[in-house]
Write an enzyme that holds these catalytic residues in place. Sequence first.
Site, PDB file in Angstrom:
ATOM      1  CD  GLU A  40       5.177  -4.968  10.731  1.00  0.00           C
ATOM      2  OE1 GLU A  40       5.411  -4.736   9.525  1.00  0.00           O
ATOM      3  OE2 GLU A  40       4.681  -6.045  11.111  1.00  0.00           O
ATOM      4  CD  GLU A  44       5.644  -2.674   6.394  1.00  0.00           C
ATOM      5  OE1 GLU A  44       5.301  -1.492   6.144  1.00  0.00           O
ATOM      6  OE2 GLU A  44       4.865  -3.510   6.872  1.00  0.00           O
ATOM      7  CD  GLU A  90       3.580   5.238  -5.069  1.00  0.00           C
ATOM      8  OE1 GLU A  90       4.350   6.159  -5.400  1.00  0.00           O
ATOM      9  OE2 GLU A  90       2.481   5.034  -5.600  1.00  0.00           O
TER      10      GLU A  90
END
Length: 118
Positions: A40, A44, A90
């Site tokens: 992950e 990401e 963000e």
Amino acid sequence: MIIEREGTVLLARPHHSPDFALVAGFVEPYETIEAAAVREVREETGLEVRIEGILGSYSCEPMGRNLVLVVCVATIVGGEFRLQEEELAEAQWFPLEQLPDWPEGTPLPGVFEDYRER
């Protein structure tokens, strides 16, 4: 996942939320917690991490979610930071002394309390 760098931690804000949280995701079938966390983070953020250990598990019941948050602590070992804009709006590095105020019921204050005590 808690990723610390020089006294700061990486927090991300998904598109569906106004709040910053840990970089996180779901475990795929037959995947360990640690492997899911590494995957992950890579997906990401573009960062490669090494899991140092599991900090603990936290109920998301106060948030009205039938989930358990398993928090790993990781060290950056490579990669280049690039935000996966399809999943995250963000990401920022926050000093441990200046973490955001989270809504009541989120497990994150307890997570960071445990992290500071370890």
